[in-house]
Design a protein around this motif. Structure first.
Motif, PDB file in Angstrom:
ATOM      1  N   SER A   1      -1.519  60.344  15.543  1.00 11.05           N
ATOM      2  CA  SER A   1      -1.527  59.383  14.452  1.00 11.05           C
ATOM      3  C   SER A   1      -0.968  58.301  15.225  1.00 11.05           C
ATOM      4  N   ASN A   2      -1.631  57.034  15.169  1.00 13.26           N
ATOM      5  CA  ASN A   2      -1.479  56.070  15.615  1.00 13.26           C
ATOM      6  C   ASN A   2       0.091  55.219  15.132  1.00 13.26           C
ATOM      7  N   TRP A   3       0.424  55.644  13.933  1.00 10.40           N
ATOM      8  CA  TRP A   3       1.601  55.016  13.362  1.00 10.40           C
ATOM      9  C   TRP A   3       2.558  55.753  14.101  1.00 10.40           C
ATOM     10  N   ASP A   4       2.630  57.369  14.218  1.00  5.86           N
ATOM     11  CA  ASP A   4       3.697  58.102  14.770  1.00  5.86           C
ATOM     12  C   ASP A   4       3.806  57.607  16.358  1.00  5.86           C
ATOM     13  N   MET A   5       2.593  57.407  16.885  1.00  5.83           N
ATOM     14  CA  MET A   5       2.744  57.139  18.208  1.00  5.83           C
ATOM     15  C   MET A   5       3.744  55.830  18.705  1.00  5.83           C
ATOM     16  N   LYS A   6       3.077  54.752  17.859  1.00  7.09           N
ATOM     17  CA  LYS A   6       3.741  53.469  18.128  1.00  7.09           C
ATOM     18  C   LYS A   6       5.222  53.389  17.638  1.00  7.09           C
ATOM     19  N   THR A   7       5.727  54.366  16.678  1.00 10.96           N
ATOM     20  CA  THR A   7       6.898  54.405  16.313  1.00 10.96           C
ATOM     21  C   THR A   7       7.857  55.175  17.226  1.00 10.96           C
ATOM     22  N   LEU A   8       7.245  56.054  18.037  1.00  6.09           N
ATOM     23  CA  LEU A   8       7.950  56.727  19.106  1.00  6.09           C
ATOM     24  C   LEU A   8       8.187  55.692  20.232  1.00  6.09           C
ATOM     25  N   THR A   9       6.669  55.090  20.694  1.00  5.47           N
ATOM     26  CA  THR A   9       7.273  54.188  21.722  1.00  5.47           C
ATOM     27  C   THR A   9       8.219  53.029  21.708  1.00  5.47           C
ATOM     28  N   GLU A  10       8.413  52.310  20.542  1.00  4.14           N
ATOM     29  CA  GLU A  10       9.144  51.412  20.266  1.00  4.14           C
ATOM     30  C   GLU A  10      10.614  51.958  20.421  1.00  4.14           C
ATOM     31  N   ARG A  11      10.847  53.244  19.722  1.00  2.55           N
ATOM     32  CA  ARG A  11      12.252  53.658  19.739  1.00  2.55           C
ATOM     33  C   ARG A  11      12.448  54.431  21.271  1.00  2.55           C
ATOM     34  N   MET A  12      11.538  54.823  21.929  1.00  3.83           N
ATOM     35  CA  MET A  12      11.865  55.037  23.326  1.00  3.83           C
ATOM     36  C   MET A  12      12.325  53.808  24.216  1.00  3.83           C
ATOM     37  N   TRP A  13      11.691  52.678  24.054  1.00  4.02           N
ATOM     38  CA  TRP A  13      12.044  51.442  24.706  1.00  4.02           C
ATOM     39  C   TRP A  13      13.369  51.209  24.232  1.00  4.02           C
ATOM     40  N   LEU A  14      13.778  51.251  22.806  1.00  2.00           N
ATOM     41  CA  LEU A  14      15.052  50.716  22.445  1.00  2.00           C
ATOM     42  C   LEU A  14      16.153  51.657  22.979  1.00  2.00           C
ATOM     43  N   GLU A  15      15.759  53.007  23.131  1.00  2.00           N
ATOM     44  CA  GLU A  15      16.553  54.005  23.745  1.00  2.00           C
ATOM     45  C   GLU A  15      17.159  53.637  25.150  1.00  2.00           C
TER      46      GLU A  15
ATOM     47  N   VAL B   1       3.874  42.596  22.852  1.00  2.00           N
ATOM     48  CA  VAL B   1       3.342  43.520  23.450  1.00  2.00           C
ATOM     49  C   VAL B   1       3.397  44.946  22.252  1.00  2.00           C
ATOM     50  N   ASP B   2       2.069  45.399  22.260  1.00  2.00           N
ATOM     51  CA  ASP B   2       1.817  46.625  21.339  1.00  2.00           C
ATOM     52  C   ASP B   2       2.795  47.741  21.256  1.00  2.00           C
ATOM     53  N   ASP B   3       3.197  47.990  22.430  1.00  2.00           N
ATOM     54  CA  ASP B   3       4.118  49.216  22.470  1.00  2.00           C
ATOM     55  C   ASP B   3       5.440  49.202  21.854  1.00  2.00           C
ATOM     56  N   ILE B   4       6.010  47.792  21.267  1.00  4.80           N
ATOM     57  CA  ILE B   4       7.057  47.816  20.676  1.00  4.80           C
ATOM     58  C   ILE B   4       6.886  46.986  19.164  1.00  4.80           C
ATOM     59  N   SER B   5       5.574  47.045  18.607  1.00  7.52           N
ATOM     60  CA  SER B   5       5.165  46.521  17.497  1.00  7.52           C
ATOM     61  C   SER B   5       5.763  46.901  16.156  1.00  7.52           C
ATOM     62  N   HIS B   6       6.330  48.124  16.332  1.00  5.17           N
ATOM     63  CA  HIS B   6       7.003  48.807  14.970  1.00  5.17           C
ATOM     64  C   HIS B   6       8.277  48.143  14.995  1.00  5.17           C
ATOM     65  N   LEU B   7       8.840  47.493  15.778  1.00  7.68           N
ATOM     66  CA  LEU B   7      10.315  47.123  15.712  1.00  7.68           C
ATOM     67  C   LEU B   7      10.665  46.708  14.164  1.00  7.68           C
ATOM     68  N   GLN B   8       9.717  46.044  13.521  1.00  7.78           N
ATOM     69  CA  GLN B   8      10.178  45.456  12.231  1.00  7.78           C
ATOM     70  C   GLN B   8      10.431  46.296  11.274  1.00  7.78           C
ATOM     71  N   TYR B   9      10.171  47.686  11.628  1.00  8.39           N
ATOM     72  CA  TYR B   9      10.325  48.615  10.449  1.00  8.39           C
ATOM     73  C   TYR B   9      11.569  49.496  10.808  1.00  8.39           C
ATOM     74  N   GLU B  10      12.359  49.153  11.902  1.00 11.97           N
ATOM     75  CA  GLU B  10      13.739  49.761  11.943  1.00 11.97           C
ATOM     76  C   GLU B  10      14.746  49.119  11.026  1.00 11.97           C
ATOM     77  N   TYR B  11      15.528  50.018  10.927  1.00 14.35           N
ATOM     78  CA  TYR B  11      16.910  49.423  10.067  1.00 14.35           C
ATOM     79  C   TYR B  11      18.102  48.939  10.870  1.00 14.35           C
ATOM     80  N   SER B  12      18.146  49.596  12.195  1.00 12.28           N
ATOM     81  CA  SER B  12      19.165  48.949  13.015  1.00 12.28           C
ATOM     82  C   SER B  12      18.690  49.026  14.480  1.00 12.28           C
TER      83      SER B  12
END
Length: 380
Positions: A233-247, A262-273
């Protein structure tokens, strides 16, 4: 391996197990897909430390031996629905359907396959079934005349292209990766070597190309794969990659990636913190680039902030970056005091008091309008 033959190690035929798999099942699967299933089973039962491979002098003489010591499979694993897989969500295979499908694919493509299974040898063969009128996979079981060594799956007649593809799609067969180019997280590894750019692995096995900047090797328990293990899943994949970078990514790198979209962290906007060190780095970068001014996420928010007195607000059209900046604890929004000219003050007065006036007060309105004209050069 190359010079060994089945006849040199096997004894008499003991029995034949018919499998309800026709020769045409999963026609789109390749030899590489079949070998992947065998490697996956070995990974889940001790790893690939006992795996060897090579290529003879002629094309089509490649081989691979996948060994799993101290294991002997019971014939019940040949039944559809049976296998050795536990409930461990960190494992992808367990000598179940994947093994049976792998034997079918490899035999269908003309490869020589034998399974040294303790004191037995299993050979996959296709035979015509008179009841079904179709070729079906059978497993012939022979005595093993050599000393039992656990489980060893031997594959012969691989092409150079097939062998190269198998190696490139299996991280564990590529030798030690450079530690300085790997960022390990609780969800898997970020692979920063150029050869892995955009490639996605799960449990060390290649899944797909993502188009992202880095490569990723997700832990099996973090993802859900389809039957072919070729899509994610593209959504799951990008959510995982941005959380890996934040971690585990350095704040400077994360902020730089954010600015570069960079597309690897494009889902940052959906995080709450966000981690505090990342938000503070974003704020520091914002001040360096745009000054110590507020920042807006969107154009509509910019218009509202200017109307509310934040006249120096920055807007760069990068919602991920502005979210990080605004999430920083030391970020502040201070409205700039608006100093109006006498003319502006008089125009607001006229608008507020005379906009819907009737003929009875036209004279006062005209007087104010004349005063507005005279105030053009006045100072506040």
């Amino acid at each position: 391996m190359q010079n060994a033959t089945v006849n040199s190690i096997r004894g008499r035929l003991l029995r034949t197990y018919p499998l309800s798999l026709s020769a045409t099942y999963l026609k789109h699967w390749s030899v590489v897909d079949g070998v992947r299933e065998i490697l996956q089973n070995a990974l889940d039962h001790g790893g690939l430390g006992n795996t060897t491979w090579g290529m003879g002098e002629e094309e089509g003489t490649g081989y691979m031996v996948v060994g799993t010591p101290d294991i002997q499979l019971h014939p019940s694993v040949l039944l559809l629905g049976n296998g050795t897989k536990s409930e461990d969500c960190g494992k992808l295979g367990g000598f179940g359907e994947g093994l049976k499908v792998a034997l079918l694919i490899l035999a269908r493509n003309g490869l020589t396959v034998r399974i040294i299974n303790g004191d037995k040898i299993w050979i996959p063969e296709f035979k015509e079934d008179p009841d079904f009128g179709a070729k079906m996979l059978h497993i012939e079981e022979y005595e093993n005349l050599s000393e039992p060594v656990g489980l060893s799956i031997e594959i012969e007649c691989l092409s150079q292209t097939e062998l190269d593809s198998i190696i490139s799609r299996t991280l564990h067969l590529q030798g030690a990766l450079s530690p300085e180019n790997i960022i390990s997280t609780t969800k898997g590894d970020i692979l920063q070597e150029e050869q892995f750019s955009g490639k996605v692995f799960v449990g060390g096995l290649y899944i797909c190309d993502s188009g992202m900047k880095s490569g990723y090797n997700f832990k099996p328990e973090t993802v859900t794969l389809n039957r072919d293990r070729q899509t994610l899943s593209n959504w799951d994949m990008k959510t995982l990659t941005e959380r890996m970078w934040l971690e585990e990514g350095s704040p400077e790198v994360v902020v730089s990636m954010c600015l570069d979209k960079v597309d690897d962290i494009s889902h940052l906007q959906y995080e709450y913190s966000y981690p505090e060190d990342v938000t503070e780095e974003a704020l520091k970068t914002h001040i360096k680039l745009h000054g110590d001014v507020p920042i807006a996420d969107t154009k509509s928010q910019l218009d509202m902030m200017i109307k509310d007195g934040y006249t120096d607000t920055a807007f760069i059209g990068n919602e991920n970056f502005s979210n990080l900046v605004r999430a920083a604890k030391s970020y502040k929004e201070v409205p700039k005091e608006i100093v109006k000219t006498p003319k502006e003050i008089l125009k607001e007065f006229a608008s507020d008091w005379f906009e819907d006036s009737d003929q009875a007060i036209r004279a006062p309105l005209e007087a104010v309008e004349a005063l507005i004209q005279l105030s053009e050069g006045w100072r506040a």
